[in-house]
Design a protein around this motif. Structure first.
Motif, mmCIF file in Angstrom:
data_model
loop_
_atom_site.group_PDB
_atom_site.id
_atom_site.type_symbol
_atom_site.label_atom_id
_atom_site.label_comp_id
_atom_site.label_asym_id
_atom_site.label_seq_id
_atom_site.Cartn_x
_atom_site.Cartn_y
_atom_site.Cartn_z
ATOM 1 N N LEU A 245 0.047 7.392 -4.902
ATOM 2 C CA LEU A 245 1.244 8.230 -4.946
ATOM 3 C C LEU A 245 1.237 9.172 -6.150
ATOM 4 O O LEU A 245 1.481 10.370 -6.005
ATOM 5 C CB LEU A 245 2.504 7.384 -4.954
ATOM 6 C CG LEU A 245 3.830 8.145 -4.987
ATOM 7 C CD1 LEU A 245 3.969 9.031 -3.748
ATOM 8 C CD2 LEU A 245 4.998 7.173 -5.091
ATOM 9 N N ASN A 246 0.941 8.650 -7.335
ATOM 10 C CA ASN A 246 0.927 9.522 -8.516
ATOM 11 C C ASN A 246 -0.110 10.625 -8.386
ATOM 12 O O ASN A 246 0.136 11.756 -8.798
ATOM 13 C CB ASN A 246 0.690 8.716 -9.794
ATOM 14 C CG ASN A 246 1.964 8.114 -10.342
ATOM 15 O OD1 ASN A 246 3.050 8.466 -9.929
ATOM 16 N ND2 ASN A 246 1.822 7.199 -11.278
ATOM 17 N N VAL B 270 -4.787 9.866 -13.936
ATOM 18 C CA VAL B 270 -4.333 10.718 -12.840
ATOM 19 C C VAL B 270 -5.001 12.072 -12.992
ATOM 20 O O VAL B 270 -4.970 12.686 -14.046
ATOM 21 C CB VAL B 270 -2.800 10.863 -12.848
ATOM 22 C CG1 VAL B 270 -2.351 11.783 -11.736
ATOM 23 C CG2 VAL B 270 -2.143 9.494 -12.695
ATOM 24 N N SER B 271 -5.624 12.543 -11.927
ATOM 25 C CA SER B 271 -6.294 13.834 -12.001
ATOM 26 C C SER B 271 -5.940 14.703 -10.821
ATOM 27 O O SER B 271 -5.539 14.218 -9.792
ATOM 28 C CB SER B 271 -7.805 13.629 -12.103
ATOM 29 O OG SER B 271 -8.270 12.958 -10.966
ATOM 30 N N ARG C 219 -1.104 12.078 -5.618
ATOM 31 C CA ARG C 219 -0.570 13.082 -4.682
ATOM 32 C C ARG C 219 0.541 13.905 -5.328
ATOM 33 O O ARG C 219 0.603 15.124 -5.155
ATOM 34 C CB ARG C 219 -0.084 12.404 -3.404
ATOM 35 C CG ARG C 219 -1.217 11.807 -2.575
ATOM 36 C CD ARG C 219 -0.762 11.376 -1.186
ATOM 37 N NE ARG C 219 0.388 10.500 -1.166
ATOM 38 C CZ ARG C 219 0.347 9.171 -1.205
ATOM 39 N NH1 ARG C 219 -0.818 8.553 -1.304
ATOM 40 N NH2 ARG C 219 1.445 8.453 -1.154
ATOM 41 N N LEU C 220 1.421 13.250 -6.083
ATOM 42 C CA LEU C 220 2.490 13.980 -6.765
ATOM 43 C C LEU C 220 1.915 14.923 -7.821
ATOM 44 O O LEU C 220 2.338 16.075 -7.928
ATOM 45 C CB LEU C 220 3.475 13.006 -7.414
ATOM 46 C CG LEU C 220 4.350 12.207 -6.457
ATOM 47 C CD1 LEU C 220 5.121 11.139 -7.218
ATOM 48 C CD2 LEU C 220 5.289 13.114 -5.689
ATOM 49 N N PHE C 221 0.955 14.453 -8.593
ATOM 50 C CA PHE C 221 0.330 15.273 -9.630
ATOM 51 C C PHE C 221 -0.323 16.503 -9.017
ATOM 52 O O PHE C 221 -0.196 17.617 -9.533
ATOM 53 C CB PHE C 221 -0.693 14.444 -10.401
ATOM 54 C CG PHE C 221 -1.261 15.142 -11.606
ATOM 55 C CD1 PHE C 221 -0.507 15.270 -12.761
ATOM 56 C CD2 PHE C 221 -2.535 15.654 -11.588
ATOM 57 C CE1 PHE C 221 -1.032 15.909 -13.883
ATOM 58 C CE2 PHE C 221 -3.067 16.291 -12.697
ATOM 59 C CZ PHE C 221 -2.305 16.418 -13.850
ATOM 60 N N ALA C 222 -0.995 16.316 -7.898
ATOM 61 C CA ALA C 222 -1.667 17.428 -7.222
ATOM 62 C C ALA C 222 -0.669 18.458 -6.695
ATOM 63 O O ALA C 222 -1.003 19.633 -6.553
ATOM 64 C CB ALA C 222 -2.531 16.908 -6.077
ATOM 65 N N ALA C 223 0.568 18.029 -6.431
ATOM 66 C CA ALA C 223 1.581 18.944 -5.893
ATOM 67 C C ALA C 223 2.268 19.778 -6.981
ATOM 68 O O ALA C 223 2.954 20.742 -6.667
ATOM 69 C CB ALA C 223 2.631 18.150 -5.121
ATOM 70 N N ILE C 224 2.071 19.416 -8.246
ATOM 71 C CA ILE C 224 2.698 20.169 -9.340
ATOM 72 C C ILE C 224 1.855 21.404 -9.632
ATOM 73 O O ILE C 224 0.670 21.283 -9.930
ATOM 74 C CB ILE C 224 2.824 19.301 -10.605
ATOM 75 C CG1 ILE C 224 3.713 18.088 -10.319
ATOM 76 C CG2 ILE C 224 3.386 20.121 -11.768
ATOM 77 C CD1 ILE C 224 3.698 17.050 -11.421
ATOM 78 N N PRO C 225 2.427 22.599 -9.536
ATOM 79 C CA PRO C 225 1.654 23.812 -9.826
ATOM 80 C C PRO C 225 1.114 23.767 -11.261
ATOM 81 O O PRO C 225 1.813 23.329 -12.174
ATOM 82 C CB PRO C 225 2.666 24.946 -9.670
ATOM 83 C CG PRO C 225 3.764 24.381 -8.837
ATOM 84 C CD PRO C 225 3.809 22.912 -9.162
ATOM 85 N N PRO C 226 -0.127 24.193 -11.461
ATOM 86 C CA PRO C 226 -0.725 24.149 -12.806
ATOM 87 C C PRO C 226 0.067 24.922 -13.854
ATOM 88 O O PRO C 226 0.012 24.596 -15.033
ATOM 89 C CB PRO C 226 -2.108 24.762 -12.616
ATOM 90 C CG PRO C 226 -2.376 24.724 -11.169
ATOM 91 C CD PRO C 226 -1.043 24.711 -10.476
ATOM 92 N N ASP C 227 0.811 25.937 -13.425
ATOM 93 C CA ASP C 227 1.583 26.735 -14.386
ATOM 94 C C ASP C 227 3.042 26.287 -14.499
ATOM 95 O O ASP C 227 3.863 26.980 -15.093
ATOM 96 C CB ASP C 227 1.514 28.212 -14.026
ATOM 97 C CG ASP C 227 2.071 28.505 -12.638
ATOM 98 O OD1 ASP C 227 2.254 27.560 -11.842
ATOM 99 O OD2 ASP C 227 2.312 29.684 -12.349
ATOM 100 N N GLY D 240 0.784 -1.227 0.000
ATOM 101 C CA GLY D 240 0.000 0.000 0.000
ATOM 102 C C GLY D 240 0.817 1.278 0.000
ATOM 103 O O GLY D 240 0.269 2.371 -0.098
ATOM 104 N N TYR D 241 2.145 1.162 0.105
ATOM 105 C CA TYR D 241 3.013 2.343 0.184
ATOM 106 C C TYR D 241 2.816 3.273 -1.011
ATOM 107 O O TYR D 241 2.812 4.482 -0.872
ATOM 108 C CB TYR D 241 4.471 1.899 0.279
ATOM 109 C CG TYR D 241 5.472 3.026 0.296
ATOM 110 C CD1 TYR D 241 5.735 3.716 1.477
ATOM 111 C CD2 TYR D 241 6.146 3.414 -0.861
ATOM 112 C CE1 TYR D 241 6.657 4.753 1.500
ATOM 113 C CE2 TYR D 241 7.069 4.457 -0.840
ATOM 114 C CZ TYR D 241 7.317 5.116 0.339
ATOM 115 O OH TYR D 241 8.217 6.139 0.366
ATOM 116 N N PHE D 242 2.678 2.695 -2.201
ATOM 117 C CA PHE D 242 2.568 3.502 -3.411
ATOM 118 C C PHE D 242 1.121 3.848 -3.772
ATOM 119 O O PHE D 242 0.898 4.560 -4.740
ATOM 120 C CB PHE D 242 3.218 2.784 -4.590
ATOM 121 C CG PHE D 242 4.715 2.659 -4.449
ATOM 122 C CD1 PHE D 242 5.534 3.769 -4.532
ATOM 123 C CD2 PHE D 242 5.299 1.428 -4.230
ATOM 124 C CE1 PHE D 242 6.913 3.664 -4.407
ATOM 125 C CE2 PHE D 242 6.677 1.311 -4.107
ATOM 126 C CZ PHE D 242 7.483 2.426 -4.191
#
Length: 75
Positions: free
Chosen positions: A13-14, A73-74, A16-24, A8-10
């Motif tokens: 994960l994608n 991924v959204s 959460r990482l995607f959400a952390a990338i600024p839209p710009d 369950g570690y991963f």
């Protein structure tokens, strides 16, 4: 020494990482990109973004996903 992640570690994960990338964001470097699932999702959502994936596993990179193959991924 056990270097395997716990079950369950991963999970998620994608997302959460995607959400952390600024839209710009214009340039993203992902270390440990594996098959490129996150990068493909980034390119789908932000075609002008320059995404660079790096992974030490040739087997993982060989399984890469083209940007058109991913939409799960959204933000």
């Amino acid at each position: 020494m056990n270097v395997q992640p716990q079950p369950g570690y991963f999970d998620g994960l994608n997302e959460r990482l995607f959400a952390a990338i600024p839209p710009d964001a214009r340039n993203v470097i992902e270390f440990g990109c594996a098959n490129g699932l996150l990068g493909a999702a980034c390119k789908n959502g932000h075609p002008a973004m320059r995404w660079t994936g790096v992974d030490l596993s040739a087997a993982a990179v060989a399984e890469r996903r083209p940007p058109t193959a991913v939409s799960s991924v959204s933000r």
